[in-house]
Scaffold this motif. Structure first.
Motif, PDB file in Angstrom:
ATOM      1  N   MET A   1     -53.891  -7.546  13.089  1.00  0.00           N
ATOM      2  CA  MET A   1     -52.754  -6.779  13.596  1.00  0.00           C
ATOM      3  C   MET A   1     -51.768  -6.511  12.453  1.00  0.00           C
ATOM      4  N   MET A   2     -51.297  -5.272  12.372  1.00  0.00           N
ATOM      5  CA  MET A   2     -50.295  -4.919  11.366  1.00  0.00           C
ATOM      6  C   MET A   2     -48.964  -5.581  11.687  1.00  0.00           C
ATOM      7  N   THR A   3     -48.279  -6.036  10.658  1.00  0.00           N
ATOM      8  CA  THR A   3     -46.932  -6.582  10.807  1.00  0.00           C
ATOM      9  C   THR A   3     -45.939  -5.690  10.077  1.00  0.00           C
ATOM     10  N   VAL A   4     -44.830  -5.380  10.735  1.00  0.00           N
ATOM     11  CA  VAL A   4     -43.772  -4.590  10.105  1.00  0.00           C
ATOM     12  C   VAL A   4     -42.472  -5.379  10.150  1.00  0.00           C
ATOM     13  N   ASP A   5     -41.586  -5.059   9.228  1.00  0.00           N
ATOM     14  CA  ASP A   5     -40.231  -5.605   9.255  1.00  0.00           C
ATOM     15  C   ASP A   5     -39.323  -4.624   9.979  1.00  0.00           C
ATOM     16  N   LEU A   6     -38.498  -5.145  10.832  1.00  0.00           N
ATOM     17  CA  LEU A   6     -37.572  -4.320  11.600  1.00  0.00           C
ATOM     18  C   LEU A   6     -36.229  -4.251  10.877  1.00  0.00           C
ATOM     19  N   PHE A   7     -35.794  -3.036  10.561  1.00  0.00           N
ATOM     20  CA  PHE A   7     -34.475  -2.823   9.963  1.00  0.00           C
ATOM     21  C   PHE A   7     -33.570  -2.211  11.026  1.00  0.00           C
ATOM     22  N   ILE A   8     -32.603  -3.000  11.480  1.00  0.00           N
ATOM     23  CA  ILE A   8     -31.650  -2.534  12.481  1.00  0.00           C
ATOM     24  C   ILE A   8     -30.301  -2.315  11.804  1.00  0.00           C
ATOM     25  N   PRO A   9     -29.860  -1.068  11.644  1.00  0.00           N
ATOM     26  CA  PRO A   9     -28.578  -0.790  10.990  1.00  0.00           C
ATOM     27  C   PRO A   9     -27.428  -1.525  11.654  1.00  0.00           C
ATOM     28  N   CYS A  10     -26.374  -1.751  10.882  1.00  0.00           N
ATOM     29  CA  CYS A  10     -25.264  -2.583  11.352  1.00  0.00           C
ATOM     30  C   CYS A  10     -24.638  -2.051  12.634  1.00  0.00           C
ATOM     31  N   PHE A  11     -24.427  -0.731  12.751  1.00  0.00           N
ATOM     32  CA  PHE A  11     -23.770  -0.218  13.948  1.00  0.00           C
ATOM     33  C   PHE A  11     -24.696  -0.252  15.154  1.00  0.00           C
ATOM     34  N   VAL A  12     -26.011  -0.173  14.933  1.00  0.00           N
ATOM     35  CA  VAL A  12     -26.961  -0.314  16.038  1.00  0.00           C
ATOM     36  C   VAL A  12     -26.922  -1.757  16.551  1.00  0.00           C
ATOM     37  N   ASP A  13     -26.886  -2.693  15.626  1.00  0.00           N
ATOM     38  CA  ASP A  13     -26.828  -4.105  15.985  1.00  0.00           C
ATOM     39  C   ASP A  13     -25.580  -4.410  16.812  1.00  0.00           C
ATOM     40  N   GLN A  14     -24.476  -3.807  16.454  1.00  0.00           N
ATOM     41  CA  GLN A  14     -23.209  -4.113  17.102  1.00  0.00           C
ATOM     42  C   GLN A  14     -22.962  -3.313  18.383  1.00  0.00           C
ATOM     43  N   VAL A  15     -23.450  -2.085  18.451  1.00  0.00           N
ATOM     44  CA  VAL A  15     -23.092  -1.189  19.553  1.00  0.00           C
ATOM     45  C   VAL A  15     -24.274  -0.871  20.477  1.00  0.00           C
ATOM     46  N   TYR A  16     -25.480  -0.758  19.907  1.00  0.00           N
ATOM     47  CA  TYR A  16     -26.647  -0.355  20.695  1.00  0.00           C
ATOM     48  C   TYR A  16     -27.820  -1.337  20.544  1.00  0.00           C
ATOM     49  N   PRO A  17     -27.604  -2.610  20.796  1.00  0.00           N
ATOM     50  CA  PRO A  17     -28.704  -3.566  20.610  1.00  0.00           C
ATOM     51  C   PRO A  17     -29.900  -3.308  21.524  1.00  0.00           C
ATOM     52  N   GLU A  18     -29.653  -2.661  22.674  1.00  0.00           N
ATOM     53  CA  GLU A  18     -30.769  -2.381  23.591  1.00  0.00           C
ATOM     54  C   GLU A  18     -31.774  -1.418  22.964  1.00  0.00           C
ATOM     55  N   THR A  19     -31.309  -0.525  22.098  1.00  0.00           N
ATOM     56  CA  THR A  19     -32.232   0.381  21.415  1.00  0.00           C
ATOM     57  C   THR A  19     -33.125  -0.390  20.454  1.00  0.00           C
ATOM     58  N   ALA A  20     -32.559  -1.374  19.780  1.00  0.00           N
ATOM     59  CA  ALA A  20     -33.353  -2.222  18.897  1.00  0.00           C
ATOM     60  C   ALA A  20     -34.428  -2.971  19.681  1.00  0.00           C
ATOM     61  N   MET A  21     -34.071  -3.492  20.835  1.00  0.00           N
ATOM     62  CA  MET A  21     -35.047  -4.201  21.661  1.00  0.00           C
ATOM     63  C   MET A  21     -36.139  -3.264  22.162  1.00  0.00           C
ATOM     64  N   ASN A  22     -35.767  -2.047  22.503  1.00  0.00           N
ATOM     65  CA  ASN A  22     -36.770  -1.067  22.935  1.00  0.00           C
ATOM     66  C   ASN A  22     -37.706  -0.679  21.796  1.00  0.00           C
ATOM     67  N   MET A  23     -37.183  -0.695  20.561  1.00  0.00           N
ATOM     68  CA  MET A  23     -38.050  -0.447  19.410  1.00  0.00           C
ATOM     69  C   MET A  23     -39.132  -1.502  19.291  1.00  0.00           C
ATOM     70  N   VAL A  24     -38.744  -2.752  19.474  1.00  0.00           N
ATOM     71  CA  VAL A  24     -39.722  -3.839  19.450  1.00  0.00           C
ATOM     72  C   VAL A  24     -40.766  -3.611  20.540  1.00  0.00           C
ATOM     73  N   LYS A  25     -40.305  -3.222  21.704  1.00  0.00           N
ATOM     74  CA  LYS A  25     -41.188  -3.000  22.848  1.00  0.00           C
ATOM     75  C   LYS A  25     -42.244  -1.931  22.553  1.00  0.00           C
ATOM     76  N   ILE A  26     -41.827  -0.817  21.985  1.00  0.00           N
ATOM     77  CA  ILE A  26     -42.783   0.259  21.759  1.00  0.00           C
ATOM     78  C   ILE A  26     -43.684  -0.017  20.549  1.00  0.00           C
ATOM     79  N   LEU A  27     -43.168  -0.711  19.543  1.00  0.00           N
ATOM     80  CA  LEU A  27     -44.020  -1.080  18.418  1.00  0.00           C
ATOM     81  C   LEU A  27     -45.104  -2.065  18.861  1.00  0.00           C
TER      82      LEU A  27
END
Length: 240
Positions: A1-27
């Protein structure tokens, strides 16, 4: 299985963390294992664009050290990834981090580019029964070179109708600190973008850049415009 590193920009981390979690879900849905380094902070784009190159270099040095592995680094931001790809050479060419920054530039991908062009995975079984229009961010379109990738992914979403707005390539007016330094111009540009989106009949504006969506959503809420914004990752994670 391929492994990737997730880069979550600072404002995404602070304001839109649900988008980061959805990224994990789709990856994960695409068969990719995701590694997240909680020590990551900012790539330095805001400082660089404001002329504070020493501070941008300091942040960039830390960023390079936060991603030491020779594997893909995937992010939900065309703006941040475009900055790394196009401007890290201004800070790190012929420095002690020359080889490290070259490796990072080679391995850094915006989400839709990674899914469509690297993984060749476009159908997540998502359902989003709404009419949407797509906003081509300046960074995604001009710096990164994205155009069809998000549209290909949206075409696979069940129930979604994509309608193109007038002047989809025109800037929404965010531009980072531009929206603070030139607020009247920035607001006028946001208004024009939103009026074009409303004229298309769309219920949602979709983009690969949450910074643009944050700007447009703020204006739409203040002016009580009947349209919402949503990141591509949140659409792809819907309905399953």
């Amino acid at each position: 299985m391929m492994t990737v590193d997730l880069f979550i920009p600072c404002f995404v981390d602070q304001v839109y963390p649900e988008t980061a979690m959805n990224m994990v879900k789709i990856l994960n849905r695409a068969g990719v294992d995701v590694h997240y380094n909680p020590e990551q902070t900012c790539c330095g784009q805001f400082a660089f664009n404001s002329g504070f190159w020493d501070e941008a270099k300091e942040l960039g040095n830390k960023f390079i050290k936060d991603f030491p592995n020779d594997r893909p680094v995937v992010s939900p931001s065309a703006s941040c990834t475009g900055y790394i790809r196009n401007y890290y050479h201004e800070l790190f060419h012929n420095t002690g981090n020359h080889l490290e920054y070259k490796r990072l530039v080679r391995n850094t991908f915006e989400l839709s580019d990674f899914l469509v062009n690297k993984l060749k995975f476009t159908d997540f079984g998502a359902e989003f029964p709404h009419k949407v229009t797509f906003h081509d961010s300046c960074a995604g379109l001009r710096e990164y070179g994205l155009k069809q990738e998000a549209r290909i992914l949206l075409s696979k979403v069940k129930g979604l109708e994509l309608v193109e707005m007038k002047d989809t390539h025109v800037c929404c007016g965010f531009g980072g600190t531009f929206s603070v330094k030139h607020e009247p111009i920035s607001s006028a540009m946001a208004e024009q973008k939103l009026l074009n989106a409303l004229d298309s009949g769309a219920e949602f504006i979709v983009s690969t850049d949450l910074s643009c969506l944050m700007h447009q959503d703020s204006f739409a809420r203040k002016q009580k415009m009947n349209i919402r914004t949503i990141h591509l990752a949140d659409v792809l994670a819907s309905g399953w």
